[in-house]
Scaffold this motif. Sequence first.
Motif, PDB file in Angstrom:
ATOM      1  N   HIS A  18       0.824  -1.209   0.000  1.00 16.17           N
ATOM      2  CA  HIS A  18       0.000   0.000   0.000  1.00 16.17           C
ATOM      3  C   HIS A  18       0.862   1.266   0.000  1.00 16.17           C
ATOM      4  O   HIS A  18       0.492   2.282   0.586  1.00 16.17           O
ATOM      5  CB  HIS A  18      -0.956  -0.024   1.195  1.00 16.17           C
ATOM      6  CG  HIS A  18      -1.853  -1.218   1.174  1.00 16.17           C
ATOM      7  ND1 HIS A  18      -2.868  -1.361   0.270  1.00 16.17           N
ATOM      8  CD2 HIS A  18      -1.819  -2.373   1.888  1.00 16.17           C
ATOM      9  CE1 HIS A  18      -3.455  -2.535   0.449  1.00 16.17           C
ATOM     10  NE2 HIS A  18      -2.831  -3.160   1.427  1.00 16.17           N
ATOM     11  N   VAL A  61      -2.878  -1.374  -7.490  1.00 16.95           N
ATOM     12  CA  VAL A  61      -4.070  -1.978  -6.888  1.00 16.95           C
ATOM     13  C   VAL A  61      -5.294  -1.184  -7.342  1.00 16.95           C
ATOM     14  O   VAL A  61      -5.182  -0.019  -7.746  1.00 16.95           O
ATOM     15  CB  VAL A  61      -3.999  -2.001  -5.343  1.00 16.95           C
ATOM     16  CG1 VAL A  61      -2.845  -2.859  -4.875  1.00 16.95           C
ATOM     17  CG2 VAL A  61      -3.872  -0.599  -4.793  1.00 16.95           C
ATOM     18  N   GLU A  62      -6.447  -1.821  -7.269  1.00 23.35           N
ATOM     19  CA  GLU A  62      -7.645  -1.166  -7.807  1.00 23.35           C
ATOM     20  C   GLU A  62      -8.139  -0.026  -6.920  1.00 23.35           C
ATOM     21  O   GLU A  62      -8.622   0.992  -7.410  1.00 23.35           O
ATOM     22  CB  GLU A  62      -8.753  -2.208  -8.014  1.00 23.35           C
ATOM     23  CG  GLU A  62      -8.401  -3.175  -9.142  1.00 23.35           C
ATOM     24  CD  GLU A  62      -9.496  -4.202  -9.377  1.00 23.35           C
ATOM     25  OE1 GLU A  62     -10.505  -4.153  -8.658  1.00 23.35           O
ATOM     26  OE2 GLU A  62      -9.304  -5.056 -10.262  1.00 23.35           O
ATOM     27  N   ASP A  63      -8.012  -0.193  -5.614  1.00 26.93           N
ATOM     28  CA  ASP A  63      -8.499   0.839  -4.696  1.00 26.93           C
ATOM     29  C   ASP A  63      -7.341   1.415  -3.888  1.00 26.93           C
ATOM     30  O   ASP A  63      -6.640   0.684  -3.201  1.00 26.93           O
ATOM     31  CB  ASP A  63      -9.540   0.251  -3.732  1.00 26.93           C
ATOM     32  CG  ASP A  63     -10.757  -0.271  -4.491  1.00 26.93           C
ATOM     33  OD1 ASP A  63     -11.193   0.437  -5.412  1.00 26.93           O
ATOM     34  OD2 ASP A  63     -11.230  -1.368  -4.161  1.00 26.93           O
ATOM     35  N   GLY A  64      -7.157   2.733  -3.963  1.00 33.33           N
ATOM     36  CA  GLY A  64      -6.147   3.390  -3.155  1.00 33.33           C
ATOM     37  C   GLY A  64      -4.745   3.203  -3.688  1.00 33.33           C
ATOM     38  O   GLY A  64      -4.543   2.777  -4.821  1.00 33.33           O
ATOM     39  N   GLU A  80       0.354  -4.416  -6.860  1.00 36.62           N
ATOM     40  CA  GLU A  80       0.192  -5.865  -6.746  1.00 36.62           C
ATOM     41  C   GLU A  80       1.233  -6.536  -7.627  1.00 36.62           C
ATOM     42  O   GLU A  80       1.348  -6.228  -8.806  1.00 36.62           O
ATOM     43  CB  GLU A  80      -1.212  -6.275  -7.209  1.00 36.62           C
ATOM     44  CG  GLU A  80      -1.386  -7.787  -7.269  1.00 36.62           C
ATOM     45  CD  GLU A  80      -2.739  -8.180  -7.849  1.00 36.62           C
ATOM     46  OE1 GLU A  80      -3.760  -7.739  -7.305  1.00 36.62           O
ATOM     47  OE2 GLU A  80      -2.750  -8.914  -8.854  1.00 36.62           O
TER      48      GLU A  80
END
Lengths: 145, 119
Positions: free
Chosen positions: A80, A128-131, A135
């Motif tokens: 993240h 990543v798709e959100d935030g 990946e």
Amino acid sequence: MATVRLSFSPAPVHVRTARLVGVAVARRAGVAEELLDEVRLAIGEACTRAVALHNQYGVADLVTVEMSDSDSYTVRVIDHAPIEASIGLTKLPPDELAAESLTDEDLTTGVGFALLAGFVDDLKVSPVEDGAGTEVRMVWPVQRR
Amino acid sequence: MELSLATRTVAEHTVLEVGGEVDVYTAPRLRERLVELVDSGARNVIVDLGGVEFLDSTGLGVLVGAMKRLRVANGRFGLVCSKEALLKIFRITALDQVFPIYPTIEAATADSDGSGPTS
């Protein structure tokens, strides 16, 4: 299809745990014995990279490793950290590897990705798709059981 | 397996025997030991990877760092490794073109000019 998901605080000590789990699930999934060293190394490199990025950017969120088997053994390592931190994925030429100007961190990053690219035929690095985050997706073939 | 480190002297070379797993968690200990060796005056350093079961990019970075440190001090650095799994790591990262890598300690200590193995 079976899935095993492991999340851990971004500390170096847990990378070994991720490697051990990743190899255990790979063996169970039917990945060929001769590929297990490569699976171990690749999962380790992906997790090491994630931990380093989290520490570099002060991100305390957990790093996630998701392992699943169906027609193949798929491992996704999700961090993240800011996306822009994921640059520098290229393999370094030999004459630059020992150059005085190259920092240890840059060397380790470059070498880490050289290992990932060298050991994983099916490798994909994507946002990543959100935030924020990246990946690293790695796929290995499984044998029929 | 945890990291193990042992130092001995062979034919005026400082041999650091490394065993176990060298990764992002254990590599700092390897770095500390190598820095200690160079700071205490060792100039011909051979790292024996014979007992290493796992080596990642962090460990490779530590080895390159030690080689650079010795180069600045006009010293020599070499590796002993005969395990194919580890040799493949050096080939993939092109570090086999950076380090002198010897199959045995005898071969490493016999290479007086540090030009690397002949075969």
